[in-house]
Design a protein around this motif. Structure first.
Motif, PDB file in Angstrom:
ATOM      1  N   VAL A 260     -19.962 -36.825 -30.861  1.00 46.30           N
ATOM      2  CA  VAL A 260     -18.819 -36.349 -31.641  1.00 46.30           C
ATOM      3  C   VAL A 260     -17.511 -36.763 -30.991  1.00 46.30           C
ATOM      4  N   ASP A 261     -17.475 -36.838 -29.657  1.00 46.46           N
ATOM      5  CA  ASP A 261     -16.257 -37.258 -28.968  1.00 46.46           C
ATOM      6  C   ASP A 261     -15.962 -38.726 -29.239  1.00 46.46           C
ATOM      7  N   TYR A 262     -16.991 -39.548 -29.212  1.00 45.37           N
ATOM      8  CA  TYR A 262     -16.806 -40.969 -29.537  1.00 45.37           C
ATOM      9  C   TYR A 262     -16.321 -41.134 -30.980  1.00 45.37           C
ATOM     10  N   SER A 263     -16.855 -40.328 -31.862  1.00 47.88           N
ATOM     11  CA  SER A 263     -16.429 -40.416 -33.269  1.00 47.88           C
ATOM     12  C   SER A 263     -14.947 -40.079 -33.414  1.00 47.88           C
ATOM     13  N   LEU A 282     -16.920 -48.205 -29.110  1.00 52.57           N
ATOM     14  CA  LEU A 282     -18.269 -48.317 -29.668  1.00 52.57           C
ATOM     15  C   LEU A 282     -19.224 -48.926 -28.638  1.00 52.57           C
ATOM     16  N   ASN A 283     -18.747 -49.923 -27.915  1.00 46.68           N
ATOM     17  CA  ASN A 283     -19.581 -50.537 -26.877  1.00 46.68           C
ATOM     18  C   ASN A 283     -19.832 -49.565 -25.734  1.00 46.68           C
ATOM     19  N   ILE A 290     -26.051 -43.761 -26.227  1.00 48.00           N
ATOM     20  CA  ILE A 290     -25.955 -43.159 -27.557  1.00 48.00           C
ATOM     21  C   ILE A 290     -25.979 -44.276 -28.589  1.00 48.00           C
ATOM     22  N   LYS A 291     -26.909 -44.205 -29.511  1.00 46.16           N
ATOM     23  CA  LYS A 291     -27.038 -45.229 -30.538  1.00 46.16           C
ATOM     24  C   LYS A 291     -26.098 -44.907 -31.695  1.00 46.16           C
ATOM     25  N   PRO A 292     -25.115 -45.772 -31.960  1.00 44.56           N
ATOM     26  CA  PRO A 292     -24.192 -45.502 -33.078  1.00 44.56           C
ATOM     27  C   PRO A 292     -24.928 -45.579 -34.416  1.00 44.56           C
ATOM     28  N   TYR A 297     -20.292 -47.439 -37.161  1.00 43.84           N
ATOM     29  CA  TYR A 297     -20.125 -48.878 -37.368  1.00 43.84           C
ATOM     30  C   TYR A 297     -19.135 -49.148 -38.498  1.00 43.84           C
ATOM     31  N   THR A 298     -19.209 -48.357 -39.544  1.00 42.71           N
ATOM     32  CA  THR A 298     -18.300 -48.554 -40.676  1.00 42.71           C
ATOM     33  C   THR A 298     -16.856 -48.282 -40.275  1.00 42.71           C
TER      34      THR A 298
END
Length: 502
Positions: A260-263, A282-283, A290-292, A297-298
């Motif tokens: 959720v933090d990456y999002s 994302l990388n 953690i698999k996106p 990706y969108t």
């Protein structure tokens, strides 16, 4: 011997009665009788409470009098549960006067230790009723009720105060008083304060509190880190450098971002038009194990297309397919938007066929993106063919679709077709913007169709569609203030049309 025994027993009984004035009872029998009497009194009190909540005039029954009389009748003391019952009933009827009376008796007459949950519920009740001062005064009075307040009651008060901007100034007073009341402030209390500071955009203060927590021996709270980070990402006016610096500092303290933090970070960077930085996050997400998913990706694809980095966008889309992540309609819409921005409309049309082959149906947004692409490059035939396909698949034109098509038709000198489309648009109840009306009127006047332009203005006046001064100027210049073709009708503006100009 028998006489001696009777004399001794009688003497013992007389001494016992003289000292205690009552016969000795079995402790088991006394407790049983006391519990039975309390249950009987509680049943009467419950019936009175039910009557109070259902009757039209709720203030008729005085539950405090019922409580006192009932328990006196059964020769027993009111229990904490009895007070809980009447307070719960009075809060449901918002009878503040009786609540005040009940609290006074509870404080000055009763001797038992009052359960804290009574005050927690009352503080919440006062807060919901916007009686914040009553909630604060009750909190300060809790020790007088023979109750030791804990952080549970403090958090209830902080929660209602922090939700109201006018009450924020009272929070320091409550915190200082809680120290005098020997309430230990725990992580949950600090969590409420930090959340409030984040909502007020006082991120620095929230970070300072978190640092003090660490220096006082508290372990790093991942939830607080996520809260501060997400709050910063949601606020407008926060720079990218501030967010990334905060992330680096948190990582030094041992914070490991979750999905959720990456999002939140990706969404923030895309909003700030930092598509390449979103790709870096994302990388990092993938390196963290953690698999996106397709949603993340969108978002990154959208960010790359916003900054016109089409090469990386194409590579990222190919990466999705290689990893087995199935694109959804939103992903395809983003990709088609990128192709249209590159003016590669044919590739966008081809992608719709690929979508349908993979079982992903295009939606209205998909066709609107393509339609905008056709209008952008001035391909009228392609736009008309797309509109026919939309109708065949059950998609109606939206306001944006009509606007783009009408603008394209006027540009291609197809003003009559634009008028027909405008008429269709208004027949469907879609209110055209004034800019669209201006385009058509100017186009009509340029072709010498002044009378038709005047008719359109009258229709707009009837339907309360505003006509800007630019359209009137084009109409006057086009007519030259002369008679119309029939020679009998002057340019007459009704009062309604004059209002439309204004």
């Amino acid at each position: 011997m028998a006489l001696l025994f009777r004399s001794s027993s009688t003497k013992f009984t007389d001494n016992y009665l003289r000292k205690r004035r009552k016969w000795p009872l079995s402790p088991y029998k006394a407790k049983w009788q006391h519990d039975f009497n309390q249950r009987q009194a509680m049943e009467i009190l419950k019936r009175a409470a039910e009557t109070t909540t259902t009757q039209e005039n709720r203030s008729v029954a005085n539950l405090l009098s019922v409580l006192v009389d009932t328990f006196s009748l059964y020769n027993c003391e009111p229990s904490p549960s009895a007070y809980q019952l009447i307070i719960k009933t009075l809060t449901s009827t918002s009878d503040f006067l009786q609540i005040h009376q009940v609290l006074n008796r509870l404080e000055k007459v009763e001797k038992f230790e009052t359960p804290e949950n009574i005050f927690v519920n009352l503080v919440k009740f006062y807060g919901n009723a916007s009686r914040f001062q009553d909630a604060i005064e009750l909190f300060f009075r809790i020790p007088k009720f023979r109750c030791v307040p804990t952080v549970y009651c403090l958090n209830s008060l902080l929660s209602i105060l922090c939700k109201n901007k006018e009450c924020l100034s009272m929070v320091p007073q409550v915190l200082l008083r809680s120290l005098i009341m020997r309430i230990r402030i725990e992580e949950s209390s600090l969590h409420i304060l930090i959340a409030t500071l984040c909502r007020l955009k006082k991120f620095d203060c929230g970070i300072q509190i978190m640092n003090h927590m660490l220096s006082d021996g508290y372990s790093l709270d991942v939830r607080l880190c996520s809260l501060i980070l997400s709050s910063m990402c949601k606020q407008r006016g926060v720079s990218t450098s501030e967010v990334m610096t905060l992330l680096d500092e948190m990582r030094k303290l041992g914070f490991i971002p979750k999905s959720v933090d990456y999002s939140n970070l990706i969404r923030f960077l895309v909003r700030e038009r930092r598509g390449n930085d979103a790709l870096d996050i994302l990388n990092q997400m993938k390196l963290g194990g953690i698999k996106p998913d397709v949603y993340r990706y969108t978002m990154v694809l959208h960010g790359l297309i916003k900054v016109k980095d089409y090469t990386k966008a194409d590579a990222l889309f190919d990466e999705m397919l290689v990893l087995g992540i199935v694109p959804d309609v939103y992903t395809y819409n983003v990709c088609i938007n990128g192709l249209c921005k590159k003016s590669d409309i044919k590739a966008g049309v081809k992608m719709i066929s690929q979508m349908e082959d993979l079982g992903c149906k295009p939606n209205l947004v998909t066709y609107n993106i393509l339609l905008e692409g056709f209008c952008k490059v001035g391909d009228l035939s392609g736009a008309e063919e797309l509109v026919r396909e939309m109708g065949f698949k059950g998609f109606g034109l939206s306001l944006q679709s009509y606007r783009r098509l009408i603008a394209l038709l006027v540009t291609k000198d197809e003003v009559n077709a634009a008028c027909d489309l405008l008429e269709e648009m208004m027949a469907k109840g879609i209110r055209p913007p004034s800019s669209t009306i201006n385009e058509i009127i100017c186009g009509l006047c340029q072709k010498g169709l002044t009378f038709k332009a005047l008719q359109l203005i009258n229709e707009c006046g009837d339907k309360r569609v505003p006509v800007e001064a630019k359209a009137w100027e084009a109409l006057i210049l086009g007519s030259g203030l002369k008679l119309n073709d029939g020679g009998t009708t002057f340019l007459i503006w009704s009062t309604e049309n004059i209002h439309c100009i204004e």
